[in-house]
Design a protein around this motif. Structure first.
Motif, short mmCIF file in Angstrom:
data_model
loop_
_atom_site.label_atom_id
_atom_site.label_comp_id
_atom_site.label_asym_id
_atom_site.label_seq_id
_atom_site.Cartn_x
_atom_site.Cartn_y
_atom_site.Cartn_z
N GLN A 70 0.81 -1.23 0.00
CA GLN A 70 0.00 0.00 0.00
C GLN A 70 0.84 1.27 0.00
OE1 GLN A 70 -2.88 0.64 3.26
NE2 GLN A 70 -2.94 -1.58 3.41
N ALA A 71 2.02 1.17 0.64
CA ALA A 71 2.79 2.40 0.93
C ALA A 71 3.03 3.26 -0.31
CB ALA A 71 4.11 2.02 1.62
N PRO A 72 3.53 2.70 -1.42
CA PRO A 72 3.78 3.57 -2.59
C PRO A 72 2.50 4.15 -3.19
CG PRO A 72 4.27 1.26 -3.10
CD PRO A 72 3.99 1.32 -1.64
N VAL A 73 1.39 3.43 -3.03
CA VAL A 73 0.12 3.94 -3.56
C VAL A 73 -0.29 5.19 -2.77
CG1 VAL A 73 -2.31 3.40 -4.03
CG2 VAL A 73 -0.57 1.59 -4.22
N TRP A 74 -0.21 5.08 -1.46
CA TRP A 74 -0.56 6.23 -0.62
C TRP A 74 0.37 7.41 -0.89
CZ3 TRP A 74 -5.09 6.68 1.42
CH2 TRP A 74 -5.79 5.54 1.86
N GLN A 75 1.67 7.07 -1.04
CA GLN A 75 2.66 8.13 -1.31
C GLN A 75 2.28 8.90 -2.57
OE1 GLN A 75 6.42 6.18 -1.55
NE2 GLN A 75 7.39 7.55 -0.08
N ALA A 76 1.91 8.17 -3.60
CA ALA A 76 1.55 8.80 -4.87
C ALA A 76 0.27 9.63 -4.71
CB ALA A 76 1.37 7.74 -5.95
N VAL A 77 -0.70 9.09 -3.99
CA VAL A 77 -1.97 9.81 -3.79
C VAL A 77 -1.73 11.11 -3.02
CG1 VAL A 77 -4.14 9.74 -2.48
CG2 VAL A 77 -3.50 7.82 -3.95
N LEU A 78 -0.96 11.02 -1.94
CA LEU A 78 -0.72 12.21 -1.11
C LEU A 78 0.10 13.24 -1.89
CD1 LEU A 78 -0.02 10.50 2.34
CD2 LEU A 78 -2.17 11.45 1.49
N ALA A 79 1.05 12.77 -2.67
CA ALA A 79 1.88 13.70 -3.45
C ALA A 79 1.04 14.42 -4.51
CB ALA A 79 3.03 12.95 -4.11
N SER A 80 0.12 13.68 -5.13
CA SER A 80 -0.66 14.31 -6.21
C SER A 80 -1.72 15.26 -5.67
CB SER A 80 -1.32 13.24 -7.09
OG SER A 80 -2.33 12.58 -6.36
N ARG A 81 -2.24 14.99 -4.46
CA ARG A 81 -3.34 15.81 -3.95
C ARG A 81 -2.86 16.95 -3.05
NH1 ARG A 81 -5.46 11.82 -6.51
NH2 ARG A 81 -7.72 11.86 -6.82
N GLY A 82 -1.70 16.80 -2.43
CA GLY A 82 -1.26 17.82 -1.48
C GLY A 82 -1.87 17.59 -0.11
N GLN A 83 -3.19 17.47 -0.04
CA GLN A 83 -3.84 17.16 1.25
C GLN A 83 -4.95 16.15 1.05
OE1 GLN A 83 -5.23 20.51 3.60
NE2 GLN A 83 -5.79 19.19 5.31
N LEU A 84 -4.94 15.16 1.93
CA LEU A 84 -6.05 14.20 1.99
C LEU A 84 -6.84 14.56 3.24
CD1 LEU A 84 -7.32 11.53 0.85
CD2 LEU A 84 -6.00 10.34 2.61
N HIS A 85 -8.10 14.93 3.05
CA HIS A 85 -8.89 15.41 4.19
C HIS A 85 -9.57 14.30 4.96
CE1 HIS A 85 -8.46 18.79 1.38
NE2 HIS A 85 -8.42 19.53 2.47
N ALA A 86 -9.96 13.23 4.26
CA ALA A 86 -10.72 12.19 4.96
C ALA A 86 -10.45 10.81 4.38
CB ALA A 86 -12.22 12.50 4.87
N LEU A 87 -10.60 9.82 5.24
CA LEU A 87 -10.48 8.41 4.84
C LEU A 87 -11.77 7.70 5.23
CD1 LEU A 87 -8.89 5.80 4.06
CD2 LEU A 87 -8.21 5.67 6.46
N LEU A 88 -12.40 7.10 4.25
CA LEU A 88 -13.58 6.27 4.50
C LEU A 88 -13.19 4.84 4.18
CD1 LEU A 88 -16.57 5.51 4.85
CD2 LEU A 88 -16.93 6.25 2.48
#
Ligand SMILES: NC(=O)c1ccc[n+]([C@@H]2O[C@H](COP(=O)([O-])OP(=O)(O)OC[C@H]3O[C@@H](n4cnc5c(N)ncnc54)[C@H](O)[C@@H]3O)[C@@H](O)[C@H]2O)c1
Length: 251
Positions: free
Chosen positions: A71-89
């Motif tokens: 999962q780690a690289p997937v999250w890294q890419a998501v956070l890098a592309s969005r700048g901020q992740l506000h919520a996790l469902l």
């Protein structure tokens, strides 16, 4: 009142099906940028594509909640592309084999249910918490179940892991109570989704008969409540398990 500032990004795990899919679509209609995640790659891509076709913003990513390293690289890419992740469902969950008494439960199946429903919930929370702490803001919502509050006969592994999830959320809510992060759970009774359709009919009848409203919940009823819980408006509730059970749980 539910309202989302712009931009507002929500990661929806379990977005390929059922509650996750319906909520991803509702959030997108409300202007949220949705990060669709699921171990079902084709299903999560289909949800994201439907959102984009309707004019919303969404991306699709395959993750298995039980595999922290993958999962780690997937999250890294998501956070890098969005700048901020506000919520996790987190809607990833399985029932495992049901309609079995405890002495008939296969320990290997119990472990599989545990790894997805409980360990997976911890792992995905750990994936986003450092980021949310850095921003001093976050909404985390895990989908538990009425089975975790009451214990459904025939569902030892499911009931145990959902009860564990409710306990974990109580603890995590307190861990982050002095930050801008809330951690909550939702405990639905029965909502007709592919997960419920795959269960033995006797098990489904047992569960629906216990609902005082004498009906199943609707996907839209789940999505509406979830969208409020993951919004900035739900700001003074943490460590709590919201009810969605047609009157079965009044606590
Ligand atoms: N439908 C109900 O009546 C009901 C009631 C109470 C609680 N819940 C809970 O709500 C959540 C969503 O359920 P649903 O009914 O929408 O089910 P569903 O089967 O329609 O959707 C669950 C999704 O989770 C995904 N998933 C499963 N294991 C995964 C893993 N290891 N990694 C990533 N994704 C994974 C599946 O691919 C699927 O897309 C579950 O946690 C479930 O236990 C559902």
């Amino acid at each position: 009142m539910t309202g989302f500032p712009s931009p507002y990004t929500v990661a929806v795990i379990g977005a390929a099906s059922g509650i996750g899919k319906a909520t991803a679509q509702l959030l997108a209609q409300q202007g949220v940028d949705v990060v669709c995640m699921d171990r079902d790659a084709a299903g999560t891509e289909a949800t994201a594509a439907a959102i984009r076709a309707a004019g919303g913003e969404a991306s699709a990513h395959q993750i298995d909640v039980t595999d922290a390293a993958a999962q780690a690289p997937v999250w890294q890419a998501v956070l890098a592309s969005r700048g901020q992740l506000h919520a996790l469902l987190n809607c990833a969950g399985i029932t495992g084999k049901t309609n079995l008494k405890a002495h008939q439960v296969d320990p290997a199946n119990f472990v599989e249910v545990f790894q997805i429903n409980l360990l997976g919930a911890l792992l995905v929370s750990q994936a986003v918490l450092p980021h949310m702490l850095a921003h001093n803001y976050g909404r985390i919502l895990h989908i538990a179940s009425i089975a975790g509050k009451e214990g459904n006969a025939g569902m030892t592994a499911y009931s145990a892991t959902k009860a564990g999830l409710i306990g974990m959320v109580k603890s995590m809510g307190k861990d982050y109570a002095e930050t801008g992060i809330t951690v909550n759970a939702l405990a639905p009774a029965v909502i007709r989704t592919p997960m419920v359709d795959a269960m033995p009919e006797a098990q489904v009848t047992y569960m629906t008969d216990k609902i005082p409203m004498k009906r199943c919940g609707e996907l839209s009823e789940a999505a509406d409540l979830i969208s409020w819980i993951v919004s900035p408006s739900c700001s003074f509730t943490t460590g709590f398990t919201f009810d969605l059970s047609g009157g079965r749980a009044t606590y």
